[in-house]
Design a protein around this motif. Structure first.
Motif, mmCIF file in Angstrom:
data_model
loop_
_atom_site.group_PDB
_atom_site.id
_atom_site.type_symbol
_atom_site.label_atom_id
_atom_site.label_comp_id
_atom_site.label_asym_id
_atom_site.label_seq_id
_atom_site.Cartn_x
_atom_site.Cartn_y
_atom_site.Cartn_z
ATOM 1 N N TRP A 43 -6.299 7.857 -3.774
ATOM 2 C CA TRP A 43 -7.067 8.143 -2.563
ATOM 3 C C TRP A 43 -7.265 9.640 -2.416
ATOM 4 O O TRP A 43 -6.344 10.427 -2.666
ATOM 5 C CB TRP A 43 -6.347 7.593 -1.330
ATOM 6 N N GLU A 44 -8.464 10.026 -2.010
ATOM 7 C CA GLU A 44 -8.800 11.437 -1.797
ATOM 8 C C GLU A 44 -9.498 11.611 -0.455
ATOM 9 O O GLU A 44 -10.307 10.763 -0.053
ATOM 10 C CB GLU A 44 -9.719 11.954 -2.915
ATOM 11 N N ILE A 45 -9.168 12.708 0.225
ATOM 12 C CA ILE A 45 -9.819 13.021 1.502
ATOM 13 C C ILE A 45 -11.213 13.587 1.211
ATOM 14 O O ILE A 45 -11.354 14.578 0.495
ATOM 15 C CB ILE A 45 -8.992 14.043 2.304
ATOM 16 N N GLU A 46 -12.223 12.951 1.767
ATOM 17 C CA GLU A 46 -13.606 13.386 1.555
ATOM 18 C C GLU A 46 -14.164 14.156 2.748
ATOM 19 O O GLU A 46 -15.013 15.015 2.594
ATOM 20 C CB GLU A 46 -14.499 12.177 1.260
ATOM 21 N N CYS A 47 -13.695 13.812 3.940
ATOM 22 C CA CYS A 47 -14.234 14.458 5.145
ATOM 23 C C CYS A 47 -13.204 14.382 6.262
ATOM 24 O O CYS A 47 -12.518 13.363 6.432
ATOM 25 C CB CYS A 47 -15.531 13.774 5.557
ATOM 26 N N GLY A 107 -0.739 3.909 0.484
ATOM 27 C CA GLY A 107 -1.243 4.996 -0.352
ATOM 28 C C GLY A 107 -1.850 6.099 0.493
ATOM 29 O O GLY A 107 -1.633 7.291 0.246
ATOM 30 N N ILE A 108 -2.600 5.709 1.523
ATOM 31 C CA ILE A 108 -3.240 6.687 2.419
ATOM 32 C C ILE A 108 -2.203 7.387 3.295
ATOM 33 O O ILE A 108 -2.232 8.612 3.451
ATOM 34 C CB ILE A 108 -4.304 5.988 3.287
ATOM 35 N N ILE A 109 -1.283 6.635 3.887
ATOM 36 C CA ILE A 109 -0.264 7.243 4.754
ATOM 37 C C ILE A 109 0.589 8.225 3.965
ATOM 38 O O ILE A 109 0.875 9.339 4.428
ATOM 39 C CB ILE A 109 0.611 6.164 5.414
ATOM 40 N N ASN A 110 0.990 7.849 2.757
ATOM 41 C CA ASN A 110 1.779 8.756 1.925
ATOM 42 C C ASN A 110 1.007 10.034 1.607
ATOM 43 O O ASN A 110 1.562 11.139 1.655
ATOM 44 C CB ASN A 110 2.181 8.055 0.623
ATOM 45 N N LEU A 111 -0.270 9.889 1.292
ATOM 46 C CA LEU A 111 -1.100 11.058 0.987
ATOM 47 C C LEU A 111 -1.167 12.007 2.180
ATOM 48 O O LEU A 111 -0.956 13.217 2.038
ATOM 49 C CB LEU A 111 -2.511 10.602 0.611
ATOM 50 N N LEU A 112 -1.433 11.472 3.368
ATOM 51 C CA LEU A 112 -1.612 12.313 4.553
ATOM 52 C C LEU A 112 -0.310 12.953 5.002
ATOM 53 O O LEU A 112 -0.288 14.121 5.412
ATOM 54 C CB LEU A 112 -2.234 11.486 5.678
ATOM 55 N N VAL A 113 0.789 12.211 4.947
ATOM 56 C CA VAL A 113 2.087 12.775 5.348
ATOM 57 C C VAL A 113 2.457 13.940 4.444
ATOM 58 O O VAL A 113 2.842 15.011 4.916
ATOM 59 C CB VAL A 113 3.192 11.700 5.322
ATOM 60 N N ASN A 114 2.336 13.743 3.146
ATOM 61 C CA ASN A 114 2.708 14.805 2.208
ATOM 62 C C ASN A 114 1.746 15.989 2.260
ATOM 63 O O ASN A 114 2.139 17.123 1.986
ATOM 64 C CB ASN A 114 2.776 14.243 0.783
#
Length: 220
Positions: A209-213, A33-40
């Motif tokens: 998942w959301e990027i907070e910092c 879930g995190i890798i997909n979020l960051l790649v996109n």
């Protein structure tokens, strides 16, 4: 009596196995879930937006001509219409020592245990491309493709960036026990000397998942 003891032991063993399987599944689901979020999220940087014409002033007499504007639009169209090749390093990397530099975000300070676990984690893990997906935006004409970064590219003069558009490298990801907080380091390269690396703190909210910092580690 023996039958009762056997049943109790069976229940305990089954419960323990079920917990392990659940934790493994939660870790895998959270990892991808995190890798997909960051790649996109970060792959968007491989296409530069159309620039505005400079404003004419006493310090700048250069403004875009029609030819300049057409060139920019053509470049943007070519970038959007082509299929971009997104490369991923097959194995995660070990994250080295880290000292908190940013005063803008307390998340790293408040989750120093996760950072310590990230530094202590030395085993690399393989990333399964079949569990990644690239989102196609409305303004994108073609679906981007995803490949592993070929180690042979490192021997080439341009390190393979004539064959790919962006390269991602991920560290191991550390989670808290509830799997709703995570820290990961990621490297993003758009060329041989064109990229950055970030330390990222994320939280899971409403099943996403959301990027907070974010803290920049390096820029090239």
């Amino acid at each position: 009596m023996k039958k009762v003891i056997y049943i109790l032991l069976s229940v305990l063993v089954f419960s323990g196995c079920k917990k392990d399987i659940t934790d493994d599944n939660r870790k895998e689901e959270s990892t991808y879930g995190i890798i997909n979020l960051l790649v996109n999220d970060y792959k968007k940087g491989s296409v530069l937006p159309i620039g505005l014409s400079p404003i004419k002033s006493p310090y700048n007499d250069r403004v875009y001509s029609v030819k300049d504007s057409l060139f920019q639009y053509k470049y943007f169209y070519d970038q959007m219409s082509k299929q971009r090749i997104i490369a991923i390093n097959k194995k995660t990397f070990s994250f080295n020592d880290y000292k908190i530099h940013s005063d803008d975000c307390d998340d790293f300070k408040n989750n120093s245990k996760l950072i310590s676990e990230l530094i202590a984690s030395k085993e690399t893990e393989e990333i399964d491309l079949k569990k990644l997906f690239l989102q196609k935006k409305r303004h994108e004409f073609k679906q981007d493709s995803l490949i592993y970064y070929d180690e042979k590219f490192k021997e080439l003069p341009r390190k393979g960036f004539d064959k790919i558009d962006v390269l991602f490298s991920f560290s191991n990801i550390t989670f808290n026990k509830k799997y709703n907080k995570a820290i990961v380091a990621v490297g993003v390269s758009f060329g041989k000397l064109n990229g950055f690396s970030m330390l990222i703190y994320l939280e899971k909210k409403y099943f996403h998942w959301e990027i907070e910092c974010e803290e920049t580690l390096s820029i090239s």
